[in-house]
Write a protein that holds these residues in place. Structure first.
Motif, PDB file in Angstrom:
ATOM      1  N   ASP A   1      32.348 -16.025  46.795  1.00 40.92           N
ATOM      2  CA  ASP A   1      32.858 -15.683  47.945  1.00 40.92           C
ATOM      3  C   ASP A   1      32.176 -14.808  49.119  1.00 40.92           C
ATOM      4  O   ASP A   1      32.502 -15.069  50.132  1.00 40.92           O
TER       5      ASP A   1
ATOM      6  N   ALA B   1      31.674 -12.269  54.664  1.00 41.37           N
ATOM      7  CA  ALA B   1      32.478 -11.215  53.902  1.00 41.37           C
ATOM      8  C   ALA B   1      32.055  -9.818  54.399  1.00 41.37           C
ATOM      9  O   ALA B   1      32.784  -8.968  54.473  1.00 41.37           O
TER      10      ALA B   1
ATOM     11  N   ILE C   1      35.477 -14.300  60.581  1.00 39.85           N
ATOM     12  CA  ILE C   1      35.956 -15.114  59.993  1.00 39.85           C
ATOM     13  C   ILE C   1      34.982 -16.067  59.150  1.00 39.85           C
ATOM     14  O   ILE C   1      33.807 -16.208  59.544  1.00 39.85           O
ATOM     15  N   GLU C   2      35.219 -16.328  57.825  1.00 36.77           N
ATOM     16  CA  GLU C   2      34.554 -16.733  56.837  1.00 36.77           C
ATOM     17  C   GLU C   2      34.588 -18.399  56.869  1.00 36.77           C
ATOM     18  O   GLU C   2      35.586 -18.800  56.843  1.00 36.77           O
TER      19      GLU C   2
ATOM     20  N   ASN D   1      40.874 -22.622  47.228  1.00 36.58           N
ATOM     21  CA  ASN D   1      40.281 -21.641  46.163  1.00 36.58           C
ATOM     22  C   ASN D   1      38.877 -21.785  45.434  1.00 36.58           C
ATOM     23  O   ASN D   1      38.328 -20.774  45.300  1.00 36.58           O
TER      24      ASN D   1
ATOM     25  N   ASP E   1      37.721 -24.941  54.414  1.00 36.21           N
ATOM     26  CA  ASP E   1      38.265 -23.793  54.924  1.00 36.21           C
ATOM     27  C   ASP E   1      39.799 -23.963  55.091  1.00 36.21           C
ATOM     28  O   ASP E   1      40.676 -22.838  55.098  1.00 36.21           O
TER      29      ASP E   1
ATOM     30  N   VAL F   1      45.327 -22.069  54.412  1.00 37.09           N
ATOM     31  CA  VAL F   1      43.996 -21.605  54.086  1.00 37.09           C
ATOM     32  C   VAL F   1      44.155 -20.791  52.693  1.00 37.09           C
ATOM     33  O   VAL F   1      45.146 -20.764  52.172  1.00 37.09           O
ATOM     34  N   ARG F   2      42.944 -20.428  52.417  1.00 39.26           N
ATOM     35  CA  ARG F   2      43.060 -19.754  51.007  1.00 39.26           C
ATOM     36  C   ARG F   2      43.731 -18.342  50.983  1.00 39.26           C
ATOM     37  O   ARG F   2      43.523 -17.589  51.905  1.00 39.26           O
TER      38      ARG F   2
ATOM     39  N   ASN G   1      43.003 -15.304  53.144  1.00 40.12           N
ATOM     40  CA  ASN G   1      42.079 -15.340  53.994  1.00 40.12           C
ATOM     41  C   ASN G   1      42.696 -15.210  55.547  1.00 40.12           C
ATOM     42  O   ASN G   1      42.935 -16.101  56.410  1.00 40.12           O
ATOM     43  N   GLU G   2      42.924 -13.651  55.727  1.00 35.56           N
ATOM     44  CA  GLU G   2      43.882 -13.559  56.859  1.00 35.56           C
ATOM     45  C   GLU G   2      43.201 -13.757  58.237  1.00 35.56           C
ATOM     46  O   GLU G   2      43.757 -13.933  59.190  1.00 35.56           O
TER      47      GLU G   2
ATOM     48  N   LEU H   1      40.978 -16.094  59.183  1.00 37.12           N
ATOM     49  CA  LEU H   1      41.079 -17.179  59.660  1.00 37.12           C
ATOM     50  C   LEU H   1      42.590 -17.686  59.931  1.00 37.12           C
ATOM     51  O   LEU H   1      42.842 -18.519  60.891  1.00 37.12           O
TER      52      LEU H   1
END
Length: 276
Positions: A28, A40, A45-46, A108, A113, A237-238, A241-242, A244
């Motif tokens: 991750d 990360a 944004i990831e 997950n 994404d 979203v995952r 993942n705030e 995104l």
């Protein structure tokens, strides 16, 4: 305004796993930020692949996502294109079974994404992924042959009803169809619709948007009933993942305010929302 020049590449689920290996190295902490830095660590944004917003969907689900002229198009595709544009990246689409999308597994495991698959927001699904603000109102509908007298689930007593695996339509049928109705599972929408056309089943249940679209283009079937389930679609979203999720919601707000949402809606449904 809608932009139709951004590239949309469809991958198989296997290809998506390969992309994951190259982009994230199985961690991750290795996903890329939108500026090419480590997402990360930088707080950006990831994204699992640099320069791309990777979308998991399940084809076909016309008019939300389907293949036309070798390209993936549709209502959901245009919505996610707007999110990608606001991020300064391109959308890349992975076609994968719906079960892995709604269960949160594909998000997950960093296969994608974002999930955009005409997916109803439910309490069960919210345990497995984080949903955006609602972006589409839906309900369930009943597809039957054009010459059928069926107008309700009760009329199917002793018959066969097609349902799509892992959908809210399947759940609705399980809870509301007479006990003697045989539920026949199909993995995708196209197989379910064909089953009605070929007489494999007496009817099929699914979201009204896709069934109304199909009936409008095929005079051998019709939508016999709609059931007011009060459903709303969300983009997934995952979990956690705030960053995104905030961008997704910001884009949804922006396109509603500037008229882009209405333009997209009219393109795929023939009229702006609220005009029917």
């Amino acid at each position: 305004m809608i932009q139709h020049t951004r590239r949309r590449l469809v991958l198989t689920a296997t290809a998506g796993v390969t992309a994951l290996t190259l982009a994230s190295c199985g961690s991750d902490g290795d996903v890329a930020g939108t500026d090419g830095t480590d997402g990360a660590q930088s707080g950006e944004i990831e994204l699992i692949s640099e320069g791309k917003l990777t979308t998991c969907t399940h084809l076909p689900y016309k008019p939300f996502q389907f293949t036309e002229g070798g390209e993936i198009v549709g209502f959901d595709v245009d919505i996610v294109d707007e999110i990608a544009a606001d991020l300064g990246v391109e959308q890349e689409i992975i076609d994968t079974p719906f079960e892995g999308i709604q269960s949160g597994e594909d998000l997950n495991t960093l296969k994608c994404d974002i999930a955009a698959a005409g997916m109803t927001i439910t309490d069960v699904r919210e345990e497995n992924l984080d949903f955006s603000d609602p972006y589409f109102d839906a309900t369930q509908a009943l597809l039957v042959p054009a010459d059928s007298d069926v107008t309700s689930l009760e009329d199917l007593s002793g018959g066969k009803l097609a349902v799509q695996l892992a959908t809210t339509g399947e759940i609705y049928a399980q809870e509301n169809a007479p006990d003697d109705v045989e539920l026949v599972q199909f993995e995708d929408l196209a197989l379910l619709q064909t089953a009605v056309q070929t007489g494999q089943v007496d009817a099929a249940i699914n979201d009204n948007g896709v069934l109304l679209d199909f009936a409008a283009e095929n005079d051998d079937v019709k939508v016999a009933a709609e059931f007011d389930t009060g459903e709303q679609y969300g983009l997934g979203v995952r979990t956690g993942n705030e960053a995104l999720l905030e961008q997704v919601n910001a884009t949804l707000e922006r396109i509603r305010e500037d008229g882009t949402y209405d333009e997209i809606y009219e393109r795929w449904f023939g009229e702006a929302p609220g005009q029917s």
